[in-house]
Design a protein around this motif. Structure first.
Motif, PDB file in Angstrom:
ATOM      1  N   ASP A  30      15.223  31.799  30.455  1.00 18.88           N
ATOM      2  CA  ASP A  30      14.794  30.994  31.599  1.00 18.88           C
ATOM      3  C   ASP A  30      14.310  29.623  31.150  1.00 18.88           C
ATOM      4  O   ASP A  30      13.752  28.874  31.933  1.00 18.88           O
ATOM      5  CB  ASP A  30      13.716  31.711  32.420  1.00 18.88           C
ATOM      6  N   SER A  64       8.518  33.918  32.715  1.00 15.46           N
ATOM      7  CA  SER A  64       9.371  34.038  31.539  1.00 15.46           C
ATOM      8  C   SER A  64       9.253  35.423  30.921  1.00 15.46           C
ATOM      9  O   SER A  64      10.260  36.085  30.625  1.00 15.46           O
ATOM     10  CB  SER A  64       8.987  32.960  30.520  1.00 15.46           C
ATOM     11  N   VAL A  75       9.858  28.520  37.441  1.00 14.93           N
ATOM     12  CA  VAL A  75      11.086  28.893  36.736  1.00 14.93           C
ATOM     13  C   VAL A  75      11.853  27.612  36.458  1.00 14.93           C
ATOM     14  O   VAL A  75      12.216  26.888  37.382  1.00 14.93           O
ATOM     15  CB  VAL A  75      11.955  29.854  37.574  1.00 14.93           C
TER      16      VAL A  75
END
Length: 897
Positions: A792, A224, A725
């Motif tokens: 994200d 991130s 992710v």
């Protein structure tokens, strides 16, 4: 946010050193000397109960006895004392500490754990332990035991190795490269790489960030922060341990291919970080980025007085993916006018060995003005005809003048002076011209700029929509996996594998299970009737590689041949692996696709980054060929295409000679489907399809294996437990109705919302902009809006509200969590013409619901005192509202969840 109180640590107004000793050679004495030499401008105090002064600096017996409250405490005391000192510093009001001391251990009940618990009580931040310290030239702070203080500059270095940090300081001094900050993070008890990426990404004095990484702890947090930082400035990394053989014992082909270092490579790629292989290349990055900004393209013009050197530079440029800039007829004409007839007439522009300063200047001016190149590399080989230092002085003059005339977007100029003494290098450096000892180094420096730009463009690209026809039956697939696990099995049988792949629309060769030769003949007879020949394969959960036991027989065309082959396969398997459990044989239609490419696709599990997607060249020699690439899921078609392009086998997918091209996006769709499967069913611990046949008709899975097992949650927060992710959280999409029946679609923000945000801001008054951003901003750049839209979904979330009737974006609410995922800071903005209709209330309720689902304990925010509507809403929602003690124009609002 994860930058909470970091400014107090990295730009403190007051510092206390605890544990300094008068003993020469001690760490504490070295840090004391460095703080004094750096001439820290703030308040400084020394704490040591055994001495009243050290080297002329007065000392007190405890932190509480200092005449001021230190923002930063630097601890060099013995490990056993650190937790108590952290507690004392917290009670005194310190914002944080740098723990240089080593030996605190790790894990529950360790000295490190006690120090962390003490810091948490007071909201303190900790750097270290077991670190070199911090060096912040901008505030004159050298709280480290490095031999030297770096010069002030625009590079930030975050290092897991104190030795590497110290070495970069020495290198920077030799090359006149300065730093905005150098932080040695040691054991990362609290402040980690991700926190510092967040800090330096927002630091105006930092132009680029350099990382030295040994291992990543919290992969989701790192990804991130890295993705956010790389969008706004270059991030380069050296990762040690490239040759680690962590995947030798992997049970699947994809597991064996997905070695630990390859997964880090995939993670850096996904994050937009450019990886370099060693410290020399990291130094080259610092050399380049410390002086110039990224090139707008990959076309390089080369100016040299040595033809051979220029040819070597072009060879290296092409090898690394760069493009030698072409010379247009107009540029030819201009160069002809200022150069002798013997110049090379092409790029590299060889102006001959007798070139003097004037000739260099004339040619360089033409190339700098040429729109046909994106950067210029100037090279010089010293001769007895023209002095190299005079040529360097002339070149720097031309470059300075050019930059003054093109302040907004000057193209990069790089230099190589072969065999030059230090004075020439210093002259070029003083003019901000990156300079290198060889043409290879210079070309690599240029390509670092190119690769960074390409990575950032990939991050900012809008992903294409998924095909409507992809609608997996996740429930059916989950039932297959759950049944196998309930049976205590780690592997799906072939029929279960086919069912799993069918559920996700991945075509599989017709497959049947037979317990003996008679049943094999029955299934084969049905396939013969359809015009197929047959292949038999051993079926055993204990025999992972069938060919190892002669467990595959191809091209069977009769019942007798099938019977004979089945008997022999079963006998051979029992003889070679008597301990194996033999379930029978698989009967499959024999697929003959003469011009199909054999590929491998699959999923592997990494202990740091969770699930990874693997693609490469397939077949029995897959590990030997080792043509593969990895990517972190989730994937869209664009990311899947990029993954494919990183392999050599990708060159075989287009048409060549009499071989038709593979069906467009057929392979990419399989990768997307596998990534979605991993998100839906995290219990899939490994999967490979080998071979996956691909041709103009599409793709067909011939053989596949799937390992299953309980998955431990690797990452904090919601989303798939196995993804570093997080995928797009579509489950938060909903329709809301507010006053007067007005309906809006609310969903998580997407990168492609950027134009809608720009349009919305046209309908927000200057006053409302000031209330949201605390400043009357009149223009919003692409970079600024991109940072708001490209989340994200790991530590930050934003919901957009769209008017269902018009499709216009009418409101945005967002939240960003702190580094320990305990609290989140919110912000909200509505179109000025829709205020008062209940939308703000609905969005605030939604963000509170989301924060609770994420496990956050507190929502907070800062509200301007004249934003009375927001303050009243916060009170109605149960927030505590209090004036900011440091700024009477701001109120702090806080809601305990």
């Amino acid at each position: 946010m994860s930058t909470y109180r970091l400014k107090n640590l990295l730009s403190p107004r007051s510092v206390a050193l605890v544990g300094a000793s008068p003993r020469q050679g001690s760490v504490g004495r070295a840090i004391l000397n460095n703080i004094r030499k750096a001439q820290f401008k703030g308040e400084f105090g020394l704490v040591n109960p055994r001495y009243s002064e050290i080297d002329g600096v007065a000392a007190v017996g405890s932190i509480a006895k200092l005449a001021f409250v230190p923002e930063l405490v630097v601890l060099t005391a013995p490990a056993r004392l650190i937790a108590g000192l952290v507690d004392e510093a917290g009670r005194s009001g310190a914002a944080g500490a740098v723990i240089v001391s080593a030996g605190l251990g790790q894990g529950p009940d360790s000295l490190a754990d006690a120090a962390e618990r003490a810091a948490r009580k007071y909201g303190m931040r900790l750097i270290g332990p077991n670190c070199l310290g911090i060096m912040m030239p901008g505030v004159g702070l050298n709280a480290s035991f490095s031999a030297h203080m770096p010069a002030s500059g625009n590079l930030a270095l975050i290092s897991q190795s104190g030795a590497i940090a110290a070495g970069m300081v020495d290198w920077g001094a030799q090359r006149a490269i300065g730093f905005s900050g150098i932080v040695s993070i040691g054991d990362q008890l609290d402040v980690d790489i991700a926190d510092l990426l967040d800090y330096f990404a927002l630091d105006e004095a930092t132009q680029a960030i350099l990382l030295y990484v040994e291992a990543i702890g919290d992969a989701r947090k790192f990804m991130s922060a890295a993705r956010a930082a790389a969008r706004v400035k270059p991030v380069f990394v050296v990762k040690s341990g490239r040759m680690a053989q962590g995947a030798k014992a992997a049970a699947t082909h994809t597991g064996a291919l997905a070695g630990a270092d390859a997964v880090y490579e995939a993670a850096f790629q996904r994050a937009g970080i450019l990886r370099v292989s060693d410290l020399r290349q990291l130094f080259d990055c610092a050399e380049t980025l410390g002086r110039v900004k990224a090139a707008s393209g990959k076309r390089l013009a080369i100016l040299t007085n040595g033809g051979g050197l220029g040819v070597l530079a072009v060879d290296r440029l092409v090898e690394l993916g760069g493009v030698p800039a072409g010379l247009s007829p107009a540029i030819h004409e201009k160069l002809d006018a200022v150069l002798p007839p013997t110049w090379s007439k092409s790029n590299p522009v060889d102006i001959i060995g007798d070139a003097d300063p004037a000739r260099y200047a004339a040619a360089l001016q033409v190339l700098l003005a040429d729109a046909g190149n994106d950067a210029v590399l100037v090279m010089n080989v010293q001769t007895a005809i023209a002095r190299a230092d005079e040529i360097a002085a002339t070149v720097t003059g031309v470059v300075r003048k050019y930059r003054a005339e093109h302040r907004l977007s000057p193209k990069p100029v790089l230099a190589v002076w072969v065999g030059a003494d230090h004075s020439i290098s210093a002259l070029l450096s003083s003019a901000g011209i990156p300079n290198y000892p060889t043409e290879d180094d210079a070309v690599r420096g240029f390509m670092h700029l190119v690769c960074h730009r390409e990575l950032v463009e990939a991050l900012a690209r809008v992903p294409p929509a998924m095909p409507d026809e992809f609608a997996p039956d996740a429930a059916a697939a989950s039932r297959i996996v759950a049944a196998a696990m309930a049976d205590g099995r780690q592997w799906l049988d072939p029929i279960e594998v086919k069912g799993l792949l069918d559920a996700y629309g991945i075509d599989v060769v017709p497959t049947f299970a037979a317990v003996d030769a008679d049943e094999a003949v029955a299934h084969a007879t049905a396939l013969f009737a359809q015009g197929s020949t047959v292949v038999l394969k051993i079926m055993s959960r204990d025999i992972l590689h069938k060919s190892d036991v002669g467990g595959v027989v191809l091209n069977l065309t009769s019942a007798d041949a099938v019977r004979k082959a089945a008997v022999e396969i079963l006998a051979r398997a029992r003889s070679l692996q008597p301990e194996a459990r033999i379930e029978g044989v698989m009967v499959q239609a024999m697929v003959v696709r003469a011009k199909a490419r054999e590929l491998i696709v699959g999923l592997a599990d990494d202990p740091t980054f969770g699930t990874v997607v693997v693609f490469g060249r397939g077949g029995t020699a897959v590990e030997i060929i080792n043509d593969k690439a990895l990517a972190l899921p989730p994937l869209d078609l664009q990311l899947a295409r990029s993954l494919i392009e990183r392999t050599r086998v990708s060159r075989l997918l287009p048409a060549y000679r009499d071989v038709p091209a593979v069906k467009k996006d057929a392979v990419a769709m399989v990768l997307v489907k596998l990534a979605q499967m991993a998100a839906d069913i995290p219990e899939i611990r490994g999967l490979d399809i080998n071979p996956l046949l691909a041709d103009e008709k599409g793709v067909l899975a011939v053989d596949a294996r799937v390992a299953v097992g309980r998955v431990d949650r690797k990452f904090r927060g919601a989303g798939p437990a196995n993804f570093a992710v997080r995928p797009y959280p579509s489950q938060w999409q909903r329709h809301i109705e507010v006053k007067d029946g007005w309906r809006a679609l609310v969903r998580p923000i997407r990168p492609e919302d950027e134009p809608l945000i720009h349009e919305m801001l046209r309908h927000v008054t200057i006053q409302d902009v000031r209330l949201r951003f605390f400043a009357p901003m009149k223009e919003f750049s692409h970079e600024f809006i991109a940072r708001l839209t490209q989340l994200d979904y790991a530590r930050a979330m934003a919901f957009v509200a769209l008017d269902e009737a018009t499709g216009e974006l009418v409101g945005v609410v967002r939240i960003h969590s702190d580094s320990i995922y305990q609290s989140g800071e919110y912000a909200i903005l509505l179109r000025s013409d829709v205020k008062g209709r209940g939308l703000g209330w609905a969005l605030m309720q939604l963000i509170i619901e989301y924060a609770r689902s994420e496990g956050l304990k507190v929502i907070s925010g800062d509200v301007l005192a004249d934003n009375t509507t927001m303050l009243e809403m916060c009170r109605s929602l149960g927030f505590d509202v209090a004036p900011d003690p440091a700024d009477h124009d701001i109120y702090n609002v806080r809601l305990a969840l």
